[in-house]
Design a protein around this motif. Structure first.
Motif, PDB file in Angstrom:
ATOM      1  N   ASN A  62      62.815   4.077 -39.000  1.00  0.00           N
ATOM      2  CA  ASN A  62      63.298   2.983 -38.157  1.00  0.00           C
ATOM      3  C   ASN A  62      62.290   2.634 -37.069  1.00  0.00           C
ATOM      4  O   ASN A  62      62.060   1.459 -36.774  1.00  0.00           O
ATOM      5  CB  ASN A  62      64.651   3.347 -37.532  1.00  0.00           C
ATOM      6  N   LYS A  63      61.677   3.657 -36.465  1.00  0.00           N
ATOM      7  CA  LYS A  63      60.666   3.406 -35.434  1.00  0.00           C
ATOM      8  C   LYS A  63      59.442   2.717 -36.021  1.00  0.00           C
ATOM      9  O   LYS A  63      58.879   1.804 -35.406  1.00  0.00           O
ATOM     10  CB  LYS A  63      60.260   4.719 -34.761  1.00  0.00           C
ATOM     11  N   LEU A  64      59.028   3.141 -37.203  1.00  0.00           N
ATOM     12  CA  LEU A  64      57.884   2.493 -37.850  1.00  0.00           C
ATOM     13  C   LEU A  64      58.198   1.049 -38.219  1.00  0.00           C
ATOM     14  O   LEU A  64      57.340   0.167 -38.083  1.00  0.00           O
ATOM     15  CB  LEU A  64      57.465   3.285 -39.095  1.00  0.00           C
ATOM     16  N   ASP A  65      59.416   0.799 -38.695  1.00  0.00           N
ATOM     17  CA  ASP A  65      59.826  -0.576 -39.011  1.00  0.00           C
ATOM     18  C   ASP A  65      59.784  -1.449 -37.760  1.00  0.00           C
ATOM     19  O   ASP A  65      59.309  -2.597 -37.800  1.00  0.00           O
ATOM     20  CB  ASP A  65      61.227  -0.604 -39.618  1.00  0.00           C
ATOM     21  N   ALA A  66      60.278  -0.916 -36.632  1.00  0.00           N
ATOM     22  CA  ALA A  66      60.268  -1.671 -35.382  1.00  0.00           C
ATOM     23  C   ALA A  66      58.833  -1.929 -34.909  1.00  0.00           C
ATOM     24  O   ALA A  66      58.509  -3.032 -34.451  1.00  0.00           O
ATOM     25  CB  ALA A  66      61.050  -0.921 -34.305  1.00  0.00           C
ATOM     26  N   LEU A  67      57.977  -0.930 -35.039  1.00  0.00           N
ATOM     27  CA  LEU A  67      56.582  -1.089 -34.649  1.00  0.00           C
ATOM     28  C   LEU A  67      55.892  -2.134 -35.505  1.00  0.00           C
ATOM     29  O   LEU A  67      55.173  -3.006 -34.995  1.00  0.00           O
ATOM     30  CB  LEU A  67      55.859   0.255 -34.755  1.00  0.00           C
ATOM     31  N   LEU A  68      56.117  -2.096 -36.814  1.00  0.00           N
ATOM     32  CA  LEU A  68      55.536  -3.076 -37.722  1.00  0.00           C
ATOM     33  C   LEU A  68      56.038  -4.482 -37.409  1.00  0.00           C
ATOM     34  O   LEU A  68      55.253  -5.441 -37.381  1.00  0.00           O
ATOM     35  CB  LEU A  68      55.849  -2.706 -39.165  1.00  0.00           C
ATOM     36  N   ALA A  69      57.323  -4.615 -37.138  1.00  0.00           N
ATOM     37  CA  ALA A  69      57.886  -5.924 -36.798  1.00  0.00           C
ATOM     38  C   ALA A  69      57.261  -6.446 -35.508  1.00  0.00           C
ATOM     39  O   ALA A  69      56.951  -7.639 -35.388  1.00  0.00           O
ATOM     40  CB  ALA A  69      59.399  -5.831 -36.660  1.00  0.00           C
ATOM     41  N   SER A  70      57.053  -5.558 -34.542  1.00  0.00           N
ATOM     42  CA  SER A  70      56.431  -5.948 -33.277  1.00  0.00           C
ATOM     43  C   SER A  70      54.995  -6.417 -33.495  1.00  0.00           C
ATOM     44  O   SER A  70      54.560  -7.427 -32.935  1.00  0.00           O
ATOM     45  CB  SER A  70      56.456  -4.762 -32.308  1.00  0.00           C
ATOM     46  N   ILE A  71      54.261  -5.696 -34.321  1.00  0.00           N
ATOM     47  CA  ILE A  71      52.876  -6.082 -34.611  1.00  0.00           C
ATOM     48  C   ILE A  71      52.839  -7.414 -35.331  1.00  0.00           C
ATOM     49  O   ILE A  71      52.017  -8.280 -35.012  1.00  0.00           O
ATOM     50  CB  ILE A  71      52.178  -4.975 -35.439  1.00  0.00           C
ATOM     51  N   ALA A  73      55.066  -9.797 -35.165  1.00  0.00           N
ATOM     52  CA  ALA A  73      55.457 -10.847 -34.219  1.00  0.00           C
ATOM     53  C   ALA A  73      54.292 -11.183 -33.290  1.00  0.00           C
ATOM     54  O   ALA A  73      54.030 -12.361 -33.023  1.00  0.00           O
ATOM     55  CB  ALA A  73      56.671 -10.401 -33.412  1.00  0.00           C
ATOM     56  N   ASN A  74      53.601 -10.163 -32.795  1.00  0.00           N
ATOM     57  CA  ASN A  74      52.451 -10.414 -31.922  1.00  0.00           C
ATOM     58  C   ASN A  74      51.343 -11.128 -32.673  1.00  0.00           C
ATOM     59  O   ASN A  74      50.677 -12.004 -32.131  1.00  0.00           O
ATOM     60  CB  ASN A  74      51.920  -9.097 -31.345  1.00  0.00           C
ATOM     61  N   SER A  77      52.356 -14.800 -33.048  1.00  0.00           N
ATOM     62  CA  SER A  77      52.205 -15.569 -31.803  1.00  0.00           C
ATOM     63  C   SER A  77      50.734 -15.745 -31.463  1.00  0.00           C
ATOM     64  O   SER A  77      50.325 -16.775 -30.937  1.00  0.00           O
ATOM     65  CB  SER A  77      52.950 -14.891 -30.649  1.00  0.00           C
ATOM     66  N   PHE A  78      49.901 -14.779 -31.791  1.00  0.00           N
ATOM     67  CA  PHE A  78      48.465 -14.904 -31.553  1.00  0.00           C
ATOM     68  C   PHE A  78      47.883 -15.994 -32.440  1.00  0.00           C
ATOM     69  O   PHE A  78      47.107 -16.825 -31.986  1.00  0.00           O
ATOM     70  CB  PHE A  78      47.775 -13.561 -31.840  1.00  0.00           C
ATOM     71  N   ASP A  79      48.284 -16.007 -33.727  1.00  0.00           N
ATOM     72  CA  ASP A  79      47.816 -17.046 -34.638  1.00  0.00           C
ATOM     73  C   ASP A  79      48.295 -18.420 -34.186  1.00  0.00           C
ATOM     74  O   ASP A  79      47.556 -19.399 -34.278  1.00  0.00           O
ATOM     75  CB  ASP A  79      48.300 -16.778 -36.057  1.00  0.00           C
ATOM     76  N   ALA A  80      49.503 -18.518 -33.665  1.00  0.00           N
ATOM     77  CA  ALA A  80      50.039 -19.794 -33.194  1.00  0.00           C
ATOM     78  C   ALA A  80      49.243 -20.268 -31.980  1.00  0.00           C
ATOM     79  O   ALA A  80      49.003 -21.465 -31.817  1.00  0.00           O
ATOM     80  CB  ALA A  80      51.510 -19.656 -32.840  1.00  0.00           C
ATOM     81  N   GLY A  81      48.835 -19.344 -31.120  1.00  0.00           N
ATOM     82  CA  GLY A  81      48.043 -19.694 -29.935  1.00  0.00           C
ATOM     83  C   GLY A  81      46.656 -20.192 -30.299  1.00  0.00           C
ATOM     84  O   GLY A  81      46.046 -20.959 -29.559  1.00  0.00           O
TER      85      GLY A  81
END
Length: 97
Positions: A62-71, A73-74, A77-81
């Motif tokens: 679960n922690k790895l899934d959350a970390l992957l989702a965070s990466i 998402a970042n 957003s970086f690509d969108a910027g």
């Protein structure tokens, strides 16, 4: 007096066993039951340890899934910027001659 079959080396049936032999069999059965009980206790402990490991691995997953989702998402957003431009390789600046 006639000889008994056991006196002549002939095996006797269990009906003719002495009390000592019966005690040996009873002790052997009790020992087997004790070994079986210990095996069941070991099995129960092993199952508890397996359940604890499984819970720990689920937590890690679960922690790895959350970390992957965070990466992800970042990264999105970086690509969108950057206007969604693909990554470019580093190019050395041209030198003036």
């Amino acid at each position: 007096m006639p000889k008994q079959p056991s006196d002549m080396g002939v095996p006797t049936s269990k009906a003719h066993e002495s009390d000592g032999d019966t005690a040996d069999v009873s002790a052997s059965v009790a020992l087997s039951q004790a070994n079986l009980a210990e095996a069941f206790r070991d099995l129960a402990r092993g199952e508890q340890q397996a359940a604890a490991l499984e819970a720990g691995l689920t937590n890690l997953e679960n922690k790895l899934d959350a970390l992957l989702a965070s990466i992800e998402a970042n990264s999105a957003s970086f690509d969108a910027g950057r206007g969604g431009k693909p990554d470019t390789k580093y190019q050395e600046p041209e030198t003036k001659k």
